[in-house]
Enzyme design. Structure first.
Site, PDB file in Angstrom:
ATOM      1  N   SER A  30       0.804  -1.219   0.000  1.00 21.43           N
ATOM      2  CA  SER A  30       0.000   0.000   0.000  1.00 21.43           C
ATOM      3  C   SER A  30       0.837   1.270   0.000  1.00 21.43           C
ATOM      4  O   SER A  30       0.398   2.300  -0.525  1.00 21.43           O
ATOM      5  CB  SER A  30      -0.937   0.011   1.213  1.00 21.43           C
ATOM      6  N   HIS A  58      -0.884   5.750   6.890  1.00 19.09           N
ATOM      7  CA  HIS A  58      -0.277   5.808   5.560  1.00 19.09           C
ATOM      8  C   HIS A  58       0.021   7.287   5.249  1.00 19.09           C
ATOM      9  O   HIS A  58      -0.626   8.189   5.785  1.00 19.09           O
ATOM     10  CB  HIS A  58      -1.215   5.256   4.489  1.00 19.09           C
TER      11      HIS A  58
END
Length: 265
Positions: free
Chosen positions: A40, A246
């Protein structure tokens, strides 16, 4: 700050160029054949602007592979990175994109193998002692077994793409040492344990890259002072759903793209 503004401007221009040229055929054989692999952090989760065709892989048009290819016109990008990917997934689903004609490869992977999501969940829901045990256990894995497994993966990449320049980008520390986290606040002890775990992921990745003589790009300094829950975060905080911990768009631009630019330019 001047460099950050320049990178942001380039990224905005790149996004415009990507939108304008969508569907344009590949141009000349002089283009650099670039393959992006990984999880990711490679696919750009957290940056938004996901390619609907990528489905659950959530490949962003503003992740670092797309930013690089958008700014550097000679790079012809094949992006097979995928959210949630482990090293086994890279082998099974991504390495087939490589060939003897591949000129450049980027990769970020290992966090899912080190159970990053489970460790984060443990630290968010359990006490300090449990968080320490979880981070210590997986930090040991990251600097030992994971490093060996990554080295073997890098060898497989080199075997499939023997002429390619390979850049391995690591993970940043997720949390600011100060500031308040929304939803669930985290004390200084847990923040320290989680950042130590991020350091172990980076150090394990570096050890593997050094062993196999591929370029390691350490993004930790670039993200210093920009962790989640701080005053100027480049990491999505606890209110960001599946994008939590993230990088934000700023993190991908000034952190990942910026460090890749420093290594490859």
């Amino acid at each position: 700050m001047r460099r950050l503004k320049s990178v942001v401007t380039s990224a905005v221009l790149a996004f415009g160029a990507l939108a304008a040229t969508a569907g344009t055929p590949a141009q000349a054989a002089t283009e650099v054949r670039y393959v992006a692999l990984g999880d990711s952090y490679a696919s750009g989760v957290g940056a938004g602007h996901y390619d609907s065709a990528s489905g659950d892989c959530k490949r962003s048009q503003l992740g670092y592979p797309a930013l690089w290819a958008g700014v550097h016109d000679e790079y012809q990008l094949t992006d097979v990175s995928c959210s949630g990917a482990t090293m086994a997934d890279v082998r099974a689903n991504q390495l087939s994109a490589l060939s003897t004609d591949t000129d450049a490869v980027t990769l970020t992977v290992g966090g899912n193998d080190a159970q990053f999501s489970s460790v984060v969940q443990a630290c968010l829901t359990k006490d300090d002692a449990y968080c320490k045990t979880a981070t210590d256990w997986m930090s040991y894995y990251a600097t030992h077994q994971m490093a060996d497994e990554l080295a073997a993966l890098y060898r497989d990449i080199k075997a499939r793409a023997p002429h390619a320049e390979i850049a391995v980008l690591g993970y940043p520390q997720a949390l600011s040492a100060t500031g308040t986290c929304p939803v669930i606040d985290l004390g200084s002890a847990k923040r320290g344990y989680m950042n130590d775990f991020a350091d172990a992921l980076a150090e394990g990745t570096k050890a593997a890259a050094d062993k196999e003589s591929v370029t390691f790009i350490d993004v930790r300094d670039a993200f210093q002072g920009h962790g989640a829950c701080g005053s100027d975060p480049w990491i999505n905080n606890l209110s960001s759903g599946t994008e939590v911990f993230h990088p934000t768009l700023a993190g991908y631009i000034a952190g990942y793209y910026g460090e890749l630019d420093g290594a490859w330019s």
